[in-house]
Scaffold this active site. Structure first.
Site, PDB file in Angstrom:
ATOM      1  N   THR A 171      -1.014  -3.190  19.414  1.00  0.00           N
ATOM      2  CA  THR A 171      -0.877  -1.952  19.968  1.00  0.00           C
ATOM      3  C   THR A 171      -1.338  -1.516  21.295  1.00  0.00           C
ATOM      4  OG1 THR A 171      -1.437   0.630  19.300  1.00  0.00           O
ATOM      5  CG2 THR A 171      -2.960  -0.990  18.750  1.00  0.00           C
ATOM      6  N   ASP A 172      -0.943  -0.689  21.878  1.00  0.00           N
ATOM      7  CA  ASP A 172      -1.319  -0.228  23.315  1.00  0.00           C
ATOM      8  C   ASP A 172      -2.624   0.400  23.207  1.00  0.00           C
ATOM      9  OD1 ASP A 172      -0.266   2.163  21.911  1.00  0.00           O
ATOM     10  OD2 ASP A 172       0.985   2.642  24.136  1.00  0.00           O
ATOM     11  N   TYR A 229      -9.315   3.045  14.240  1.00  0.00           N
ATOM     12  CA  TYR A 229      -7.868   2.141  14.074  1.00  0.00           C
ATOM     13  C   TYR A 229      -7.803   1.157  15.381  1.00  0.00           C
ATOM     14  CZ  TYR A 229      -3.038   1.047  15.043  1.00  0.00           C
ATOM     15  OH  TYR A 229      -1.811   0.256  15.459  1.00  0.00           O
ATOM     16  N   LYS A 232      -7.939  -2.899  15.854  1.00  0.00           N
ATOM     17  CA  LYS A 232      -6.921  -3.672  16.201  1.00  0.00           C
ATOM     18  C   LYS A 232      -7.373  -4.666  17.443  1.00  0.00           C
ATOM     19  CE  LYS A 232      -2.896  -3.922  15.241  1.00  0.00           C
ATOM     20  NZ  LYS A 232      -2.157  -4.751  14.184  1.00  0.00           N
ATOM     21  N   THR A 280       1.007  -1.126   0.085  1.00  0.00           N
ATOM     22  CA  THR A 280      -0.075  -0.094   0.043  1.00  0.00           C
ATOM     23  C   THR A 280       0.798   1.159  -0.110  1.00  0.00           C
ATOM     24  OG1 THR A 280       0.214   0.188   2.455  1.00  0.00           O
ATOM     25  CG2 THR A 280      -1.583  -1.295   1.461  1.00  0.00           C
TER      26      THR A 280
HETATM   27  P1  NAD Z   1       2.923   0.643   8.279  1.00  0.00           P
HETATM   28  O1  NAD Z   1       1.721   1.317   7.989  1.00  0.00           O
HETATM   29  O2  NAD Z   1       4.354   1.132   8.084  1.00  0.00           O
HETATM   30  O3  NAD Z   1       3.172  -0.731   7.628  1.00  0.00           O
HETATM   31  C1  NAD Z   1       1.790  -1.756   7.314  1.00  0.00           C
HETATM   32  C2  NAD Z   1       2.288  -2.465   6.186  1.00  0.00           C
HETATM   33  O4  NAD Z   1       1.265  -3.405   5.972  1.00  0.00           O
HETATM   34  C3  NAD Z   1       2.811  -2.062   4.868  1.00  0.00           C
HETATM   35  O5  NAD Z   1       3.893  -2.506   4.312  1.00  0.00           O
HETATM   36  C4  NAD Z   1       1.482  -2.230   3.883  1.00  0.00           C
HETATM   37  O6  NAD Z   1       1.766  -2.228   2.554  1.00  0.00           O
HETATM   38  C5  NAD Z   1       1.235  -3.548   4.630  1.00  0.00           C
HETATM   39  N1  NAD Z   1      -0.345  -3.859   4.287  1.00  0.00           N
HETATM   40  C6  NAD Z   1      -1.458  -2.924   4.611  1.00  0.00           C
HETATM   41  N2  NAD Z   1      -2.632  -3.620   4.131  1.00  0.00           N
HETATM   42  C7  NAD Z   1      -2.341  -4.943   3.507  1.00  0.00           C
HETATM   43  C8  NAD Z   1      -2.777  -5.906   3.216  1.00  0.00           C
HETATM   44  N3  NAD Z   1      -4.439  -5.893   3.020  1.00  0.00           N
HETATM   45  N4  NAD Z   1      -2.469  -7.023   2.950  1.00  0.00           N
HETATM   46  C9  NAD Z   1      -1.023  -6.997   2.982  1.00  0.00           C
HETATM   47  N5  NAD Z   1      -0.187  -6.030   3.378  1.00  0.00           N
HETATM   48  C10 NAD Z   1      -0.948  -4.936   3.873  1.00  0.00           C
HETATM   49  O7  NAD Z   1       2.809   0.103   9.927  1.00  0.00           O
HETATM   50  P2  NAD Z   1       3.907  -0.166  11.139  1.00  0.00           P
HETATM   51  O8  NAD Z   1       3.880   1.316  11.803  1.00  0.00           O
HETATM   52  O9  NAD Z   1       4.942  -0.651  10.660  1.00  0.00           O
HETATM   53  O10 NAD Z   1       2.696  -1.009  12.051  1.00  0.00           O
HETATM   54  C11 NAD Z   1       2.960  -2.538  11.705  1.00  0.00           C
HETATM   55  C12 NAD Z   1       2.086  -3.227  12.854  1.00  0.00           C
HETATM   56  O11 NAD Z   1       2.345  -2.863  14.193  1.00  0.00           O
HETATM   57  C13 NAD Z   1       0.616  -2.647  12.660  1.00  0.00           C
HETATM   58  O12 NAD Z   1      -0.001  -4.327  12.933  1.00  0.00           O
HETATM   59  C14 NAD Z   1       0.349  -1.768  13.836  1.00  0.00           C
HETATM   60  O13 NAD Z   1      -1.145  -1.933  14.190  1.00  0.00           O
HETATM   61  C15 NAD Z   1       1.426  -2.368  14.735  1.00  0.00           C
HETATM   62  N6  NAD Z   1       1.902  -1.259  15.853  1.00  0.00           N
HETATM   63  C16 NAD Z   1       2.512  -0.042  15.416  1.00  0.00           C
HETATM   64  C17 NAD Z   1       2.978   0.857  16.330  1.00  0.00           C
HETATM   65  C18 NAD Z   1       3.788   1.975  15.511  1.00  0.00           C
HETATM   66  O14 NAD Z   1       4.305   2.694  16.250  1.00  0.00           O
HETATM   67  N7  NAD Z   1       4.053   2.205  14.515  1.00  0.00           N
HETATM   68  C19 NAD Z   1       3.013   0.530  17.491  1.00  0.00           C
HETATM   69  C20 NAD Z   1       2.372  -0.684  17.953  1.00  0.00           C
HETATM   70  C21 NAD Z   1       1.983  -1.600  17.155  1.00  0.00           C
HETATM   71  O1  DAU Z   2       0.664   3.638  20.398  1.00  0.00           O
HETATM   72  C1  DAU Z   2       1.082   2.682  19.158  1.00  0.00           C
HETATM   73  C2  DAU Z   2       0.255   3.583  17.943  1.00  0.00           C
HETATM   74  O2  DAU Z   2       1.248   4.736  17.717  1.00  0.00           O
HETATM   75  C3  DAU Z   2       0.289   2.538  16.853  1.00  0.00           C
HETATM   76  O3  DAU Z   2      -0.644   1.658  17.318  1.00  0.00           O
HETATM   77  C4  DAU Z   2      -0.280   3.543  15.754  1.00  0.00           C
HETATM   78  O4  DAU Z   2       0.000   2.344  14.495  1.00  0.00           O
HETATM   79  C5  DAU Z   2       0.822   4.468  15.430  1.00  0.00           C
HETATM   80  O5  DAU Z   2       0.427   5.121  14.248  1.00  0.00           O
HETATM   81  C6  DAU Z   2       1.107   5.367  16.896  1.00  0.00           C
HETATM   82  O6  DAU Z   2      -0.295   6.158  16.755  1.00  0.00           O
HETATM   83  P1  DAU Z   2      -0.246   7.794  17.155  1.00  0.00           P
HETATM   84  O7  DAU Z   2      -1.753   8.098  16.741  1.00  0.00           O
HETATM   85  O8  DAU Z   2       0.084   7.687  18.604  1.00  0.00           O
HETATM   86  O9  DAU Z   2       0.789   8.155  16.341  1.00  0.00           O
HETATM   87  P2  DAU Z   2       1.088   9.541  15.519  1.00  0.00           P
HETATM   88  O10 DAU Z   2       2.286   9.620  15.087  1.00  0.00           O
HETATM   89  O11 DAU Z   2       0.075   9.515  14.214  1.00  0.00           O
HETATM   90  O12 DAU Z   2       0.597  10.962  16.623  1.00  0.00           O
HETATM   91  C7  DAU Z   2       1.428  10.721  17.744  1.00  0.00           C
HETATM   92  C8  DAU Z   2       0.922  12.079  18.773  1.00  0.00           C
HETATM   93  O13 DAU Z   2       1.215  13.136  17.858  1.00  0.00           O
HETATM   94  C9  DAU Z   2      -0.517  11.962  18.519  1.00  0.00           C
HETATM   95  O14 DAU Z   2      -1.163  12.346  20.088  1.00  0.00           O
HETATM   96  C10 DAU Z   2      -1.178  12.551  17.664  1.00  0.00           C
HETATM   97  C11 DAU Z   2      -0.049  13.882  17.525  1.00  0.00           C
HETATM   98  N1  DAU Z   2       0.129  14.373  16.194  1.00  0.00           N
HETATM   99  C12 DAU Z   2       0.392  13.500  14.868  1.00  0.00           C
HETATM  100  C13 DAU Z   2       0.570  14.217  13.881  1.00  0.00           C
HETATM  101  C14 DAU Z   2       0.716  13.214  12.620  1.00  0.00           C
HETATM  102  C15 DAU Z   2       0.267  15.981  15.960  1.00  0.00           C
HETATM  103  O15 DAU Z   2       0.033  16.688  17.056  1.00  0.00           O
HETATM  104  N2  DAU Z   2       0.468  16.343  14.648  1.00  0.00           N
HETATM  105  C16 DAU Z   2       0.592  15.563  13.786  1.00  0.00           C
HETATM  106  O16 DAU Z   2       0.862  16.062  12.391  1.00  0.00           O
END
Ligand code: NAD
Ligand code: DAU
Length: 348
Positions: free
Chosen positions: A130-131, A154, A158, A37
């Site tokens: 995720t938390d 979201y 999850k 994606t």
């Molecule tokens: P990301 O958005 O960077 O990556 C998601 C990946 O999933 C992408 O490579 C995308 O192409 C693939 N994908 C999406 N839809 C798909 C589908 N239908 N079929 C196959 N592939 C698909 O996400 P991330 O931040 O790396 O998060 C990865 C996992 O960890 C997620 O499950 C998210 O909920 C979890 N997570 C993320 C965070 C964070 O801070 N980013 C924290 C805790 C948990």
């Molecule tokens: O806690 C784990 C989660 O952390 C994961 O499960 C999610 O996949 C990941 O995207 C992340 O979620 P958040 O919503 O916490 O992350 P984000 O980076 O979008 O935002 C972090 C904080 O910053 C949140 O309080 C919103 C704020 N924010 C975010 C953006 C993008 C801003 O103030 N301005 C911004 O432009």
């Protein structure tokens, strides 16, 4: 278990997990399944794409029949499931994509694993969560016993998938394990999330959109520490258990943005306080959770995992990586990596 399917391996966290497994376990076969994606990018894995123990399959987890075939044909023994729609703001605008991928996609994988492992003495289905499923904190920390209270499309999607994974464990005795992690940061994160967005905008002297008053609190963890925890839980976690993962590193958003501005002023040779002038307080995220914080004592005690990178050090490393890799940033934001993908994979 040596034949491992990692879903979402072209994304931010998934690419770090794939790299770790490919380099650390040369006798494993690592199959990375990803739909590519907007958030999935094979440039994240250029350094290991030709490794003999690595294969990539472009596929959508929403296609149940295809998941059955891939897991059977590849004789998969373990699944580490990261593929998801992951951005809260997008879930507020388009919840259905999250329902399809995060819920139905997960069930498709559970069904495929159940069919493949029935009557066999192996299998492990590891769901990365995720938390945010726990809701928002006023005081204290999320533990594995905290009641679920997801509040965005979201986090609700999850939470649904977590429940389904546990239900398959309970009902069908599928060998499952789950982790719920706090906010990750580091290289290869798509620049829609707070830290890479701010780095990108500071560099290009664009507005820095801080939601509300910037008072929301997140617990930040170095992505490679998360990948290491995933490796440890995959190999040592107890069947049916959940482990919380966090950095014990809470930051108010505005403090974090100030820290980044000051750090980047130094890196870019700007005057002190210059980048802070770009901050703009914008309309808050709908239903914005105020605070997340993790009690990670279970994984520390039972598995022996500890975070290893201090936030200030990890953040500086992250800033340096983004400044050095502006071509990557340009490619992922413009979609140019798609051409790269077409060239690399069209004949496979
Ligand atoms: P990301 O958005 O960077 O990556 C998601 C990946 O999933 C992408 O490579 C995308 O192409 C693939 N994908 C999406 N839809 C798909 C589908 N239908 N079929 C196959 N592939 C698909 O996400 P991330 O931040 O790396 O998060 C990865 C996992 O960890 C997620 O499950 C998210 O909920 C979890 N997570 C993320 C965070 C964070 O801070 N980013 C924290 C805790 C948990
Ligand atoms: O806690 C784990 C989660 O952390 C994961 O499960 C999610 O996949 C990941 O995207 C992340 O979620 P958040 O919503 O916490 O992350 P984000 O980076 O979008 O935002 C972090 C904080 O910053 C949140 O309080 C919103 C704020 N924010 C975010 C953006 C993008 C801003 O103030 N301005 C911004 O432009």
């Amino acid at each position: 278990m040596k034949r491992i399917l990692i879903t979402g391996g072209a994304g931010f966290i998934g690419s770090h997990v794939v790299r770790l497994f490919v380099n650390k376990y040369p006798d494993y076969k690592i199959v990375n399944l990803d739909k590519l994606t907007y958030a999935g990018n094979l440039e994240n894995l250029r350094d290991i794409e030709n490794a003999p123990n690595y294969a990539f399959i472009k596929a959508d987890i929403c296609d149940g029949g295809l998941m059955d075939r891939i897991i059977a044909d590849e004789n998969i023994e373990g699944v580490i499931h990261l593929a998801a729609e992951s951005h809260v703001d997008r879930s507020i605008k388009s919840p259905m994509d999250f329902i399809h991928t995060n819920i139905i996609g997960t069930v498709n994988l559970l069904n495929a694993a159940k069919k493949q492992w029935q009557g066999k003495n192996h299998g492990r289905f590891y769901h990365i969560s995720t938390d945010e499923v726990y809701g928002s904190l006023e005081s204290g920390f999320f533990t594995e016993e905290t009641a679920y209270d997801p509040r965005s499309p979201y986090s609700s999607s999850k939470a649904s998938s977590d429940h389904l994974v546990r239900a398959y464990g309970h009902t069908y005795k599928l060998p499952v394990v789950l982790t719920n992690c706090s906010n990750n940061y580091g290289s290869y994160q798509f620049p829609e999330k707070l830290i890479p967005l701010m780095i990108h905008n500071i560099q290009s002297e664009k507005q820095l959109p801080v939601y509300g008053k910037g008072e929301n609190i997140r617990d930040w963890l170095w992505v490679e520490d998360h990948a290491r925890a995933i490796d440890m839980v995959f190999h040592k976690g107890k069947e049916g258990e959940t482990y919380n993962i966090g950095g014990n590193n809470e930051w108010k958003n505005l403090d974090l943005v100030h820290f980044l501005c000051d750090l980047m002023d130094k890196k870019l040779g700007r005057g002190k306080g210059e980048s802070r002038k770009l901050i703009s307080f914008v309309t808050d995220r709908a239903g914005h959770d105020m605070r997340y914080a993790i009690d990670a004592s279970k994984i520390k005690k039972e598995i022996g995992w500890e975070p290893s990178v201090r936030f200030e050090e990890g953040l500086e490393n992250t800033v340096d990586w983004y400044l050095k890799n502006d071509a990557w940033l340009e490619h992922v934001t413009s979609g140019a990596y798609k051409e790269y993908y077409d060239q690399q994979y069209k004949n496979r």
